[in-house]
Write an enzyme that holds these catalytic residues in place. Structure first.
Site, PDB file in Angstrom:
ATOM      1  N   ARG A1465       0.849  -1.187   0.000  1.00 37.70           N
ATOM      2  CA  ARG A1465       0.000   0.000   0.000  1.00 37.70           C
ATOM      3  C   ARG A1465       0.890   1.243   0.000  1.00 37.70           C
ATOM      4  O   ARG A1465       1.720   1.421   0.894  1.00 37.70           O
ATOM      5  CB  ARG A1465      -0.918   0.009   1.223  1.00 37.70           C
ATOM      6  N   HIS A1510      -3.064  11.022   0.592  1.00 35.47           N
ATOM      7  CA  HIS A1510      -2.516  10.757   1.922  1.00 35.47           C
ATOM      8  C   HIS A1510      -1.918  12.052   2.467  1.00 35.47           C
ATOM      9  O   HIS A1510      -0.708  12.155   2.682  1.00 35.47           O
ATOM     10  CB  HIS A1510      -1.479   9.637   1.871  1.00 35.47           C
ATOM     11  N   GLU A1555      -7.238   8.373   6.365  1.00 35.29           N
ATOM     12  CA  GLU A1555      -7.497   8.986   7.657  1.00 35.29           C
ATOM     13  C   GLU A1555      -8.029  10.414   7.544  1.00 35.29           C
ATOM     14  O   GLU A1555      -7.369  11.378   7.953  1.00 35.29           O
ATOM     15  CB  GLU A1555      -6.229   8.959   8.517  1.00 35.29           C
ATOM     16  N   ASN A1698      -7.310   1.859   9.760  1.00 36.06           N
ATOM     17  CA  ASN A1698      -6.018   2.069  10.409  1.00 36.06           C
ATOM     18  C   ASN A1698      -6.219   2.120  11.915  1.00 36.06           C
ATOM     19  O   ASN A1698      -7.084   2.851  12.398  1.00 36.06           O
ATOM     20  CB  ASN A1698      -5.392   3.395   9.963  1.00 36.06           C
ATOM     21  N   TYR A1700      -3.989   1.891  15.858  1.00 31.77           N
ATOM     22  CA  TYR A1700      -2.701   1.819  16.540  1.00 31.77           C
ATOM     23  C   TYR A1700      -2.812   1.580  18.043  1.00 31.77           C
ATOM     24  O   TYR A1700      -2.013   0.856  18.614  1.00 31.77           O
ATOM     25  CB  TYR A1700      -1.913   3.119  16.311  1.00 31.77           C
ATOM     26  N   GLU A1766      -3.340  -0.032   8.054  1.00 30.54           N
ATOM     27  CA  GLU A1766      -2.165   0.423   8.807  1.00 30.54           C
ATOM     28  C   GLU A1766      -2.251  -0.110  10.221  1.00 30.54           C
ATOM     29  O   GLU A1766      -3.316  -0.066  10.846  1.00 30.54           O
ATOM     30  CB  GLU A1766      -2.073   1.961   8.886  1.00 30.54           C
TER      31      GLU A1766
END
Length: 1945
Positions: A1465, A1510, A1555, A1698, A1700, A1766
């Site tokens: 990606r 992005h 995002e 995504n 985290y 991600e």
């Protein structure tokens, strides 16, 4: 068959009598006995029409031989007897028939079966058998004749009978006619010897029965003639003269081997004495015993003209007046003579009774003022004086009595919409109220989130049962059977399991007024179908919870539902129809109840062994005018309308009360129409209803005065229909509820009435609701009025049980906690615990009534005062004595220095990684306090002053706020409160200290204060009774002032005085105390008291006094130890030690030996000072002796300032501790230092410098929180003193002004205990216990009350010092419950593979890796501009070169190939393709790069996943407004069109935006990302977000409409979101905040696209509300048109996600004037300090959150196809290829994804690691590195070097998951040769300063240049530092605590 009417008349009389009898047990009422069977009766029952030739004489003879088959009409006959109120039936056994051979080894089994069938027939008719073992002559078998041992044979026969029939029989008689038995005995000589034989036989049978068979409460007697009884039991002096010797044996029978007297009574009607007088002759019998009239024979009655009915009432009168303790009598004579007596009486009374008129019969059957149950109960009390009525009974309830408290779901649960719960009628009611500004039940007491906390309160109360209700709509949203809401099921499971874990029985109510609104919409309880729905719901509850729930309540107070919900409309559902709806609702509720009971009975009872009942509420009704028959009838009618409405159908005959039906008929006739419509039950329904309850639950609160209705109208109302009026006596005390007055005596009368009218002794009564409210205006905690209420009401229940013999099994208080009380909202507080509804935590604080109720429970009532008896001490597995492991001194430095060698080099990640395990099973969890800090009562009851009393009362002392410990927590007067919270905490131990001066006011044993001794006895007893282990400290700094006056601890005489005090404590308390500590923290005692002088006695002598005092203390300790060891240990079996304290000490530089030596030296000077003499060789540590001695010599002193022990003293001191007790709180850094010599000082003797550790993320005002120091300190103790058992006796955190949400303290305990767990599990430290400091806020010495260590908050402004649990208390209880920190089941590692075809990928982004920022015609992006703007990016980094991927296609492809991924990606730079952002010019060079790169990927077998945008917007577009300009939607579409057209043949996986949350919130809100806009935080983010969503939708439609058909790709968006957990999961506000956090982050963009085309409802609502509050006329959040919603909704092919990290979220209310995204969201977030950190402040390692948010996506968006696009973690600091933290992160997170996929069925199709290589990380530049490849930026070729994480990821990719090692090595785990760095293979020379050099030479030159540059920079930095430091010395720097919450956040 029917009985003649006299039997019916008799039944009415007996019914009224049953409550007046004084039976021996509370579980039986008055006995009315008939039987036994006679020949004639058997013939009649076998041949109803008669048999020719039947013998009339034989027909009257009693039958003892059982013959099968039994008569066909026998069951009907028994039932008719039961209907006539006969309760028992006599059965005569035949010894000869049962044991033909005389031996129990050869019984006649047919006879046994016959008798069992007969007995069972009686039980089936609800008659209790009364069995006679031998009623006439014994058998004449040869065995008996030969053997002659009649007594033994009879005992053998009796045992056989007990064993064969005991399960069916509770009352036994050995002999019913002694004379005839004697006549049938073999020749025994004299009559006296025959009586002696009989007496022996009876006694043996009695002993056999009570030894083996009476466990179920049975009783045994023998029948004797009444005329013999007074003489048999007369005093011995007269007995010898009056009684023949042959009676002596029988007398012995009666005196001590019967459970009650059973008499054969003959009464001659011609006698002068009346029947009551005859009975009264038995009154003076001693000892007094209960009497049963086994046979009642009436003679010569017709000739006297006495009415049989008058004789009957005469008998009843005698019983009622308690002229004899009669428990029952034989009523055979009143039923019929020939069928029910052993011999035909001379005159059957039924003949006389029969000549009454039909009218009289009707009068007898109908309720009569003379004979109705109500009238009998009323008459029994009407003539009581006030003194008699209110006399307090000192007695206790029966053993096993259940004490409990109750709540209702809608009152306390809250969580109104949690877990898919559907609305109930009370939610609808609340919503209507909310519109009018009234209280709602949405949160209520928030019990939905606090099941464990509520159970903790129950533990504190010591209740045995908790009555709570299940919310129907929480399990089934619509009320209809279907898929249950699993979260609701989980809540009740957790509650039930927590109750059972705390040994509390759950009593579960199925329906407590909260009908699902969906059912109400269909008519509610007026719709017949609701009965079926309720049955389905109940069946589900039985099947789900019935394995643990054994007490079920179908309906709670159905009268309230019918009356207030459907009659007056005061309650939900607010229907006002008292004449029709009210009765219809009751009708259906009764049917629902009956069907539910039968369903349980049929399907669950046998397996689950539970009971099902109903709880009915009723006031007691007293006639307004006791002289008025009309008022009397009205009062009775009131009870039939309130209690009988439901009780009569269930407990009597399956139909409504006659009085109720008659009244309704009458009122309808009077009104000429149906004022009220009472439905009718069918015969089948009556049969179903009758007997459909295993118990009667009774709620009662108050009483009424009732009169006949005044002028009746035909307006339907409850009182009109019932024909009564309600009143109250104005002298009755009022409560906070207008409907409730305090009338204690009413409950006793109501219980008698319920027992008499309904349960009749067959069904137990549970008092299931009793209590009173206090108002909001009163003292919220001092509810003395409720204490008085409970005291009086409970005592009246006790009278009902003990004096009236009502079978009451429980008393349950309403309620546990305050709650929502319907129409009155929260204004009426019923709770034993106060709930603060103004605090979102809904804290609970015990009221006085809670402590009172506990005291009643502990005493089981109100016993007469008795002397204190010590409870049985608790057992604990304590080391009896620890052997002295070392008898030689510690080395200098000590061998324990290996601790620093082992741990100091640990990487931070490994050091702090949380460890999951548990402690040993007998681990002693405790909590600590000390006398002066909590007790108060400083001069109470003869206590002498201590040095702290003297100090705090001395003006000018240094205690903050001039605080004293005079009252402190007032524990001296609040013992019940302390015990309550200790039980609540679930601790196993409580460490407290004894105040020396409270026991010995002068410090000497010549002055013993018994009040003080009594206090500690009560405390210790209370602990032991609560199963809490007392750990007692003898001295915790509070020396008696009288001893200080003689020098205190500087005076050696204190050794003896302390020993004397300790000896007294051992002798007085040692039978229960098994854990003693002589001193607490002697280090601080000597340093603060005698060195700095900060503490009393305020001696400032730092060079000498600390050493002198410590010398005395050590000797005093040793002396006390030996006293215990020699005098008490053998008997008491306890342990003794002392509590020592120290910080952990870490060398400032672990690599510097001098610092390591200094660290060891500090530990020896603190811990070793006292531990070394005791635990090693009896002497001080050598390093201490050396240092003090040398410095003393250098100071020119004649000897060392440190005293010396003699050899004898060393031997005496050595080994004087059984265990090691440690207090520790923090850690410090030390480094070696050479201090000044003079003046002499302990601090300088150590020769070191101490510095605090301030890097901890856990703030504290007392100590830095350094959890890892705990593990190291425990290891040091192990190494230094051997592996001695260790108890941590203090550890905790002090905070200034902490709230109840003391999250910081939770983190402190969690991390410190975890480090202790590591020491125990990983390092083998023998850790035995942990005690938190402290139990509650207290007097914290010089800090006064400013610093709070307590798990419980104490309100020092309130006189009673109420204690309220903090969040840390609940957390500590959880740790105790789990015995540590076990790994949760869901967190266990899962081995397995992802589905076949799972996509593995790696990711990057154009600006972060490409570089070439101005190459080949690329235009500027906003990140080019942003990174070249000062102060925007850390270290002034930028992406000009980045990883130079623009020039390193081959290297990037090789790196990807090394990883083995199938996809890659990456993003396309908009400004590289379209330099000005528009299609006016397409940069072919830029496009060419992407074509070449994609071709290279495809050639390598790697599929491209292309992100269109992005974050790197062309600057030209930002110049016209960027994402705030709506034209960008079209421009983005055009840009996407170029990419689809030019690259779409190669790219099949498109992502429109990456995002968008970050773009909008941080680019246009906070401004930390490009374009850095932060001045419109309340509007710009929403406008940008609005356009981003529309731009995505347009690009998706473009691809879908024009390209999908030909190119066959997929397209969607990537949305990011953290997962959010509530900071406090037990708090609704935090739960909502966590939910809001995720919706505002992920839902902002996901909801429009994946749900309904619009923003989340919570987002629209909150932004609108805050916009309007700020004075705007519309929301700042833009709105989509309906057309836009349709166009946006569904624009996805997959969910790109995504993720985290996870946060802990909590509510934060911003002022209305603040306009921002954060203010709109209203959420603050923190991280759990136990979560591993990363290189990014915002990213904590929280794998569990990954699985949870994937499941959230599944549930929220209908299980979309998901690609994780991600996921990764960052590092900072020096580059390291062995990135173990990232290895842990990836392994853990990917495993959570596997669980989500395999176990949770989340449709996850792929995973992408972020990132393929270290790159430019936006505002942090290159400081944060996410890559699995290290990019060496010091190498011009920027090689990509694989890290350990790359190898792990490669392995996971190859294996498609995690192969199970248990199945052997998997081929995929074979690791190929390590991939080397991926450098460019082309260039061999590089330019350097204008020269072309080889790579090696260039590197060398670069390193030299770099070194010179570094030197220059360091020099400059040093000069700047010196300058800044000097300039700032004049400035006051703000502390961390001075920063605002926002800035620090």
């Amino acid at each position: 068959m029917g009985l003649p009417w006299p039997a019916l008349f008799l039944s009415t009389v007996l019914l009224s009598l049953s409550c007046q009898g004084t039976d021996w047990e509370s579980d039986r009422n008055f006995i009315s006995a008939a039987g036994p069977l006679t020949n004639g009766l058997v013939l009649n029952l076998s041949h109803p029409l008669g048999t020719p030739g039947s013998d009339s004489v034989a027909g009257s003879k009693a039958i003892s031989i059982c013959q099968q088959p039994l008569p066909s009409l026998l069951p009907q006959y028994f039932h008719s007897l039961h209907a006539s109120q006969v309760t028992h039936y006599k059965v005569l056994l035949s010894w000869a028939q049962l044991l033909p051979t005389g031996s129990s080894k050869n019984p006649d089994q047919e006879a046994v079966r016959c008798y069992r069938q007969l007995l069972q027939s009686l039980r089936d008719a609800q008659l209790q058998p009364m069995v006679v073992l031998c009623h006439q002559a014994p058998p004449t078998s040869g065995t008996l004749q030969r053997d002659g041992d009649f007594a033994d044979l009879f005992a053998d026969y009796a045992a056989f009978a007990f064993q064969s029939f005991g399960d069916l029989v509770e009352i036994w008689f050995t002999f019913s006619d002694v004379e005839k038995v004697i006549m049938g005995l073999p020749h025994q000589g004299s009559k006296a010897s025959a009586l002696q034989t009989l007496s022996s036989a009876h006694r043996k049978a009695f002993e056999v029965y009570h030894r083996k068979y009476s466990s179920q409460g049975g009783r045994l007697s023998v029948v004797l003639k009444a005329e013999d009884i007074p003489e048999l039991l007369a005093p011995s002096s007269t007995a010898l003269t009056k009684v023949d010797s042959h009676l002596e044996g029988t007398g012995r029978i009666v005196i001590d081997s019967v459970d009650f007297l059973s008499i054969d009574l003959t009464y001659e009607c011609q006698s002068v004495a009346t029947l009551p007088q005859k009975l009264s002759e038995l009154q003076n019998i001693e000892p007094r015993m209960k009497v049963f009239i086994y046979t009642l024979k009436l003679q010569d009655c017709p000739s006297t003209g006495k009415s049989p009915s008058s004789l009957l009432f005469s008998l009843i009168e005698a019983i009622n007046k308690d002229q004899v303790q009669t428990v029952g009598f034989d009523i055979s004579a009143f039923l019929s003579c020939p069928s029910s007596s052993e011999e035909s009486p001379p005159c059957p009374l039924t003949d006389s009774l029969a000549f009454q008129t039909e009218q009289q019969q009707e009068t007898a059957v109908a309720p009569s003022p003379l004979v109705s149950a109500y009238q009998r109960v009323w008459a029994a009390f009407v003539n009581q004086s006030r003194e008699e009525r209110d006399a307090f009974l000192q007695d206790v309830f029966p053993e096993g009595f259940l004490w409990g408290v109750s709540t209702g779901a809608f009152n306390v649960e809250g969580g109104w919409a949690e877990g898919n719960r559907g609305p109930s009628i009370w939610d609808h009611y609340s919503s209507l109220n909310a519109a009018e500004g009234q209280a709602t039940a949405k949160v209520a007491s928030d019990s939905y989130h606090k099941p464990v906390s509520d159970v903790a309160l129950l533990r504190g109360l010591r209740v045995g049962v908790y009555k709570f209700s299940i919310s129907w709509s929480r399990l089934f949203s619509t009320g209809q059977k279907g898929s249950p809401n699993l979260q609701g099921v989980a809540y009740y499971n957790r509650l039930i399991d927590s109750l059972l874990d705390s040994h509390i029985e759950p009593m579960v109510t199925l329906f407590h007024w909260d009908l699902p609104q969906a059912l109400q919409d269909q008519g509610g309880w007026q719709n017949e179908s609701v009965v079926d729905a309720f049955l389905d719901y109940a069946a589900f509850c039985f099947s789900t919870f019935g394995d643990r729930v054994k007490l079920w309540v179908t309906f709670h107070e159905p009268w309230v539902i019918s009356y207030a919900g459907y009659g007056t409309g005061q309650h939900a559902p607010t229907i006002r129809d008292p004449g029709v709806a009210s009765f219809k609702v009751a009708h259906l509720i009764l049917k629902a109840h009956a069907r539910t009971w039968h369903h349980y009975d049929l399907h669950y009872r046998q397996q689950q062994q539970g009971r099902v009942g109903i709880v009915l509420n009723s006031d007691w009704a007293e006639p307004l005018d006791g002289q008025s028959p009309q008022d009397l009838a009205a009062a009775e009618r009131f009870l039939h309308f309130m209690l009988g409405w439901f009780a009569h159908p269930i407990f009597v005959d399956g139909d409504y009360p006659t009085a109720l039906r008659a009244q309704i008929r009458q009122i309808n006739q009077q009104c000429g129409g149906p004022l009220a419509q009472l439905p009718e039950f069918t015969a089948a329904e009556k049969q179903l209803l009758k007997g459909s309850a295993d118990f009667l639950g009774l709620s009662h609160y108050t009483s009424r005065l009732v009169s006949k209705a005044g002028r009746q109208t035909c307006v339907p109302s409850y009182d009109n229909i019932g024909g009564f009026s309600q009143h109250v006596d104005p002298t009755w005390p009022q409560t906070a509820s207008p409907w409730m007055r305090v009338v204690p005596w009413g409950i006793r009368r109501l219980l008698q009435f319920a027992s008499t009218e309904y349960t009749k002794g067959r069904v137990p009564i549970f008092v299931a609701g009793n209590g009173m409210p206090v108002g909001e205006g009163a003292d919220l905690l001092d509810d003395s009025v409720r204490v008085n209420y409970l005291n009086l009401y409970i005592n009246e229940v006790l009278k009902a049980v003990k004096e009236d013999l009502v079978d009451v099994r429980s008393y349950i208080v309403r309620s546990l906690i305050d709650g929502f009380e319907g129409p009155s909202g929260y204004s009426q507080r019923f709770g034993l615990y106060h709930v603060n509804f103004n605090d979102s935590s809904r804290p609970r604080t015990a009221r006085k009534s809670a402590y009172f109720f506990t005291s009643v429970i502990e005493k089981n009532g109100f016993p007469a005062e008795k002397a204190r008896s010590s409870p049985v001490p608790l057992r604990a597995d304590l080391a009896s004595r620890a052997p002295a492991l070392f008898n030689f001194p510690s080395e200098v430095p000590s061998q324990a220095k290996i601790v620093w060698e082992k741990f100091s080099s640990q990487p931070k990640f490994e050091r702090d990684l949380f460890y999951h395990a548990t402690f040993r099973d007998d681990f002693l969890w405790g909590v600590s306090s000390s006398a002066y800090q909590i007790e108060g009562g400083w001069d109470a009851d003869g206590k002498g002053p201590s040095i702290w009393d003297n100090f705090t009362h001395t003006p000018g002392n240094s205690v903050k706020d001039n605080a004293t410990g005079d009252v402190a927590c007032d524990s001296y007067h609040q013992l019940d409160a302390d015990l309550n919270i200790l039980r609540t905490l679930k601790v196993k131990a409580y460490r407290f200290s004894i105040a020396w001066s409270r026991i010995f006011p002068t410090g000497r044993n010549t002055s013993i204060n018994n009040h003080g001794v009594d206090y500690y006895n009560r405390l210790i007893d209370g602990l032991v009774e609560s199963n809490i282990f007392p750990m007692v400290t003898l001295f915790h700094w509070d020396l008696p002032q009288a001893l200080q006056d003689i020098g205190g601890w500087e005076n050696p005489s204190l050794v003896d005085l302390f020993n004397s005090y300790a000896d007294f404590c051992f002798k007085t308390f040692g039978d229960r105390v098994k854990f003693w500590m002589t001193f607490n923290e002697p280090l601080y005692l000597v340093l603060l008291g005698y060195s700095s002088g900060a503490f009393p006695p305020n001696v400032q002598d730092p060079g000498w006094a600390p050493y002198r005092v410590s010398h005395v203390i050590i000797k005093a300790h040793a002396r006390v130890y030996h006293t215990y060891d020699e005098k008490y240990r053998q008997e008491q079996k306890g342990v003794i030690s002392l509590s020592l304290n120290t910080h952990w000490v870490e060398p400032k530089d672990p690599g510097l030996q001098r610092d390591v030596d200094a660290a060891d030296r500090m530990l020896q000077f603190s811990l070793g000072w006292f531990a070394h003499p005791i635990f090693r060789n009896g002497d001080y540590p050598d390093v201490m002796k050396w240092n003090v001695g040398n410095r003393s010599e250098l100071q020119r002193l004649p000897e060392s300032r440190l005293p010396s022990f003699t050899e004898e003293e060393k031997g005496y001191i050595r080994g004087t501790a059984d265990v090691f007790c440690l207090n520790t709180y923090s850690s410090v850094y030390v480094q070696h230092n050479t201090p000044r010599l003079n003046p002499p000082n302990y601090e300088d003797d150590r020769e070191l410098t101490v510095s605090d550790m301030t890097a901890s993320s856990i703030s504290t005002v007392v100590h830095a929180a350094v959890p890892w120091g705990m593990r190291r300190l425990l290891n040091w103790i192990k190494e230094e003193y051997g592996n001695i058992p260790i108890y941590i006796t203090e550890n905790g955190q002090g905070l200034d002004s902490p709230t109840l949400d003391d999250t910081a303290r939770i983190f402190y305990h969690k991390t410190y205990i975890n480090e202790a767990l590591k020491a125990y599990r990983l390092d083998g430290v023998d850790l035995r216990g942990y005690s938190a400091w402290s139990l509650m806020d207290n007097f914290e010495w010089l800090e006064g009350y400013r610093v709070k260590f307590g798990l419980y908050h104490v309100d020092f402004d309130h006189a009673d010092r109420p204690r309220t649990a903090r969040a840390s208390a609940r957390n500590y209880t959880d740790i105790i419950t789990n015995n540590g920190m076990p790994l949760a089941k869901e967190d266990e590692f899962l081995y397995g593979e992802f589905p076949k075809g799972f996509i593995w990928s790696a990711a990057s982004a154009a600006y972060q890796v490409e570089g070439a920022w101005r190459a080949d015609g690329k235009g500027l992006s906003i990140w080019d501009t942003f990174s070249h703007t000062p102060l925007r990016v850390a270290n002034n980094d930028n992406g000009d070169v980045a990883c130079d991927s623009y020039h390193k296609i081959a290297e990037d492809v090789v790196a990807l190939q090394n990883l083995g991924v199938s996809h890659y990606r990456f993003s396309i730079s908009w400004s590289r393709v379209l330099p000005d952002g528009t299609t006016r010019f397409i940069n072919e060079a830029g496009l060419s790069y992407y074509v070449r790169f994609i071709d290279a990927l495809l050639a390598a077998g790697i599929t491209p996943q292309v992100t269109i945008y992005h974050w790197d917007l062309p600057q030209a577009l930002q110049d016209i407004g960027g994402w705030e300009n709506e034209t960008i939607v079209q421009l983005f579409k055009e840009y996407a069109d170029v990419l689809f057209r030019r690259l779409g043949d190669k790219v099949k996986f498109w992502i429109t935006l990456n995002e968008p949350f970050v773009i909008a919130a941080h680019g246009y809100g906070s401004g930390v990302s490009a374009p850095g806009i932060s001045f419109r935080p309340g509007t710009a983010p929403y406008i940008a977000g609005h356009n981003l969503i529309k731009a995505h939708a347009e690009a998706w439609h473009l691809y879908n409409d024009q390209y999908r058909g030909s190119q066959g790709g997929v397209i969607s968006i990537t949305i990011s979101s953290d997962w959010a957990e509530p900071r406090d999961p037990s708090k609704q506000e935090d739960v909502e905040a966590a939910r809001r956090y995720v919706q505002f982050m992920g839902g902002w963009f996901a909801h429009p696209i994946f749900n309904n085309g619009d923003y989340p409802e919570v987002m629209k609502t909150r932004v609108l509300e805050r916009s309007l509050a700020a004075g705007l006329n519309k929301s700042r959040l833009p709105e989509f048109t309906e057309a836009e919603k349709k166009r946006i909704n569904g624009t996805f092919d997959f969910f790109g996600f995504n993720h985290y990290t996870t946060v802990l979220a909590y509510n934060l209310n911003y002022p209305a004037a603040i306009s921002s995204f954060d203010a709109d969201r209203g959420v603050a977030s923190i991280a759990d300090s136990s979560w591993p950190e990363s290189g990014s402040f915002w990213l904590k390692v929280t794998p569990f959150g990954f699985r949870r948010i994937l499941n959230w996506l599944k549930e929220e968006y209908n299980n979309p196809l998901i690609y994780v696009t991600e996921n990764g973690v960052s590092r900072r600091g020096d580059p390291e290829l062995n990135d173990t933290d990232r290895v842990y992160y990836l392994r853990s997170y990917i495993n959570e994804a596997l669980k989500a996929t395999v176990q949770d069925k989340v449709d996850l199709r792929g995973y992408t690691v972020w990132s393929v290589m270290d790159n430019f990380e936006w505002a942090t530049g290159y400081a944060e590195r996410f890559g699995v490849h290290y990019v060496n930026r010091s190498d011009p070729s920027l090689p990509r070097i694989p890290k350990a994480s790359a190898k792990l990821y490669t392995s996971i990719v190859r294996c498609n998951g995690f192969p199970d090692p248990a199945q052997g090595p998997h081929p995929c785990l074979h690791q190929p040769e390590d991939a080397g760095p991926t450098a460019s293979p082309v260039k061999t020379e590089v330019p350097f300063l204008g020269l072309m050099l080889g790579i090696t030479e260039a590197q060398t030159a670069l390193y030299v240049l770099f070194a010179l540059l570094l030197l220059g920079v360091c020099s400059l930095a040093f000069l700047l530092y010196k300058y800044c430091k000097r300039s700032k010395q004049r400035e006051t720097q703000p502390s961390q605590h001075d920063l605002s919450a926002v800035s620090s956040f």
